[in-house]
Write an enzyme that holds these catalytic residues in place. Structure first.
Site, PDB file in Angstrom:
ATOM      1  N   ASN A   9     -24.584  74.706  -0.731  1.00 23.07           N
ATOM      2  CA  ASN A   9     -25.549  73.948  -1.540  1.00 23.07           C
ATOM      3  C   ASN A   9     -26.771  74.839  -1.721  1.00 23.07           C
ATOM      4  O   ASN A   9     -27.570  74.993  -0.808  1.00 23.07           O
ATOM      5  CB  ASN A   9     -25.908  72.650  -0.791  1.00 23.07           C
ATOM      6  CG  ASN A   9     -26.987  71.860  -1.505  1.00 23.07           C
ATOM      7  OD1 ASN A   9     -27.351  72.174  -2.645  1.00 23.07           O
ATOM      8  ND2 ASN A   9     -27.500  70.831  -0.838  1.00 23.07           N
ATOM      9  N   LYS A  11     -29.264  74.412  -3.526  1.00 24.01           N
ATOM     10  CA  LYS A  11     -30.508  73.640  -3.748  1.00 24.01           C
ATOM     11  C   LYS A  11     -31.314  74.268  -4.895  1.00 24.01           C
ATOM     12  O   LYS A  11     -30.732  74.848  -5.803  1.00 24.01           O
ATOM     13  CB  LYS A  11     -31.302  73.540  -2.446  1.00 24.01           C
ATOM     14  CG  LYS A  11     -30.466  72.970  -1.293  1.00 24.01           C
ATOM     15  CD  LYS A  11     -31.276  72.570  -0.107  1.00 24.01           C
ATOM     16  CE  LYS A  11     -30.350  72.030   0.980  1.00 24.01           C
ATOM     17  NZ  LYS A  11     -31.056  71.506   2.131  1.00 24.01           N
ATOM     18  N   HIS A  94     -27.275  63.339  -1.623  1.00 25.41           N
ATOM     19  CA  HIS A  94     -27.895  64.217  -0.631  1.00 25.41           C
ATOM     20  C   HIS A  94     -29.183  63.558  -0.142  1.00 25.41           C
ATOM     21  O   HIS A  94     -29.886  62.904  -0.907  1.00 25.41           O
ATOM     22  CB  HIS A  94     -28.192  65.588  -1.256  1.00 25.41           C
ATOM     23  CG  HIS A  94     -28.605  66.597  -0.232  1.00 25.41           C
ATOM     24  ND1 HIS A  94     -29.883  66.650   0.272  1.00 25.41           N
ATOM     25  CD2 HIS A  94     -27.904  67.551   0.418  1.00 25.41           C
ATOM     26  CE1 HIS A  94     -29.951  67.606   1.188  1.00 25.41           C
ATOM     27  NE2 HIS A  94     -28.752  68.169   1.296  1.00 25.41           N
ATOM     28  N   GLU A  96     -32.030  64.643   0.412  1.00 24.34           N
ATOM     29  CA  GLU A  96     -33.242  64.997  -0.342  1.00 24.34           C
ATOM     30  C   GLU A  96     -33.348  64.154  -1.603  1.00 24.34           C
ATOM     31  O   GLU A  96     -34.441  63.758  -2.001  1.00 24.34           O
ATOM     32  CB  GLU A  96     -33.232  66.501  -0.678  1.00 24.34           C
ATOM     33  CG  GLU A  96     -33.508  67.349   0.558  1.00 24.34           C
ATOM     34  CD  GLU A  96     -32.837  68.717   0.554  1.00 24.34           C
ATOM     35  OE1 GLU A  96     -32.424  69.193  -0.517  1.00 24.34           O
ATOM     36  OE2 GLU A  96     -32.722  69.306   1.655  1.00 24.34           O
ATOM     37  N   GLU A 166     -24.452  64.545   7.234  1.00 31.44           N
ATOM     38  CA  GLU A 166     -25.610  65.431   7.380  1.00 31.44           C
ATOM     39  C   GLU A 166     -26.746  64.675   8.064  1.00 31.44           C
ATOM     40  O   GLU A 166     -27.505  63.960   7.385  1.00 31.44           O
ATOM     41  CB  GLU A 166     -26.085  65.918   6.009  1.00 31.44           C
ATOM     42  CG  GLU A 166     -25.049  66.704   5.239  1.00 31.44           C
ATOM     43  CD  GLU A 166     -25.693  67.648   4.234  1.00 31.44           C
ATOM     44  OE1 GLU A 166     -25.436  68.850   4.325  1.00 31.44           O
ATOM     45  OE2 GLU A 166     -26.476  67.188   3.387  1.00 31.44           O
ATOM     46  N   GLY A 172     -32.158  71.927   7.387  1.00 37.31           N
ATOM     47  CA  GLY A 172     -33.216  72.911   7.161  1.00 37.31           C
ATOM     48  C   GLY A 172     -34.174  73.050   8.336  1.00 37.31           C
ATOM     49  O   GLY A 172     -35.228  73.663   8.213  1.00 37.31           O
ATOM     50  N   SER A 212     -28.102  72.809   9.162  1.00 40.08           N
ATOM     51  CA  SER A 212     -28.310  74.064   9.895  1.00 40.08           C
ATOM     52  C   SER A 212     -27.010  74.731  10.352  1.00 40.08           C
ATOM     53  O   SER A 212     -26.962  75.356  11.406  1.00 40.08           O
ATOM     54  CB  SER A 212     -29.266  73.857  11.069  1.00 40.08           C
ATOM     55  OG  SER A 212     -30.534  73.430  10.599  1.00 40.08           O
TER      56      SER A 212
HETATM   57  P1  PGA Z   1     -29.179  73.532   5.712  1.00 40.35           P
HETATM   58  O1  PGA Z   1     -28.953  72.442   4.544  1.00 40.35           O
HETATM   59  O2  PGA Z   1     -27.855  74.172   5.964  1.00 40.35           O
HETATM   60  O3  PGA Z   1     -30.200  74.477   5.152  1.00 40.35           O
HETATM   61  O4  PGA Z   1     -29.676  72.774   6.904  1.00 40.35           O
HETATM   62  C1  PGA Z   1     -27.785  71.667   4.514  1.00 40.35           C
HETATM   63  C2  PGA Z   1     -27.835  70.692   3.352  1.00 40.35           C
HETATM   64  O5  PGA Z   1     -28.905  70.147   3.058  1.00 40.35           O
HETATM   65  O6  PGA Z   1     -26.793  70.443   2.698  1.00 40.35           O
END
Ligand code: PGA
Length: 252
Positions: A9, A11, A94, A96, A166, A172, A212
């Site tokens: 992803n 982003k 997601h 976010e 997740e 993140g 992560s």
């Molecule tokens: P990350 O993000 O691996 O940077 O923690 C995962 C995600 O949001 O899909």
């Protein structure tokens, strides 16, 4: 057996050049078989990345889509537009998007149905916040989100869907759920899918872990019986770390 999946992803990152370079590097080094590699660039970069990936085993995802096929929806993207550029997967719900863009469980369900109708595979994200985990509400939260996302789907449609667990506190942040914490939630999700559909359907649906994920922790996460791959943010933005994740998945 479920084929392991590594889904990047990207982003809201990378320039046009950065995205096509990353796609090219991944396409050149990605194993041909035994792992499904997926990348999700920003919508603007999809046509260019699609061209780079055309002759490779790497598949394309969108980071979102609208449920309508066209219409008065300023700023949105429709499934048929994505299909024109060989987009086979779409990340939906997601955290976010749920947190900052008002995405609801009902909206995720409508989008999943629309994606399936377009012949695409929804990647449905769900997970608890730190507060919810500390209040012992993880199970209730993820079960609710899972049932809402799969509302009205047939078993056949469910089998074309991917789930991504997740935990919001792990995205993140550098904090990963422990392999046991992740496996516990994945096993719960699979048992809810079995209750909602049937055993065969529940066994067929890939459940990815996200939060992560990196080469250093991926193998131990994949050792969990119900962990079928990763939805990866930060570590998917470098050719070498993405390819390392695909090799780890291949050896799992
Ligand atoms: P990350 O993000 O691996 O940077 O923690 C995962 C995600 O949001 O899909």
């Amino acid at each position: 057996m479920r084929t392991p999946i590594v889904a990047g992803n990207w982003k809201m990152n990378l320039t046009h050049q950065g995205a096509t370079d990353l796609a090219r590097g991944i396409a050149e080094g990605c194993p041909e078989n035994g792992v499904t590699a997926i990348v999700a660039p920003v919508a603007l970069h999809i046509p260019a990345v699609a061209e780079v990936l055309a002759a490779s085993p790497v598949l394309l995802a969108s980071q979102n889509m609208h449920w309508a096929e066209s219409g008065a929806c300023t700023g949105e993207l429709a499934g048929p537009m994505l299909r024109e550029f060989s987009v086979r997967y779409v990340i939906l719900g997601h955290s976010e998007r749920r947190q900052f863009f008002g995405e609801t469980d009902e909206g995720v369900n409508r989008k999943a149905q629309a994606a399936l109708a377009q012949g695409m595979h929804p990647i449905i994200c769900l997970g608890e916040s730190l507060q919810e985990r500390e209040a012992d509400r993880t199970q209730a939260k993820v079960e609710f989100q899972l049932r809402a996302a799969f509302a009205g789907l047939t078993a056949d449609e469910a089998q074309r869907t991917i789930v991504a667990y997740e935990p919001i506190w792990a995205i993140g942040t550098g904090k990963t759920a422990s392999p046991q914490q992740a496996q516990d939630v994945h096993a719960l999700l699979r048992s809810v899918l079995e209750d909602r559909f049937d055993r065969q359907t529940a066994q067929a649906i890939p459940i990815l872990y996200g939060g992560s994920v990196k080469p250093a922790n991926f193998a131990e996460l994949l050792a969990g019986e119900d962990i079928d791959g990763g939805l990866v943010g930060g570590a998917s933005l470098k050719v070498e770390s993405f390819l390392e994740l695909t090799r780890i998945a291949l050896g799992s």
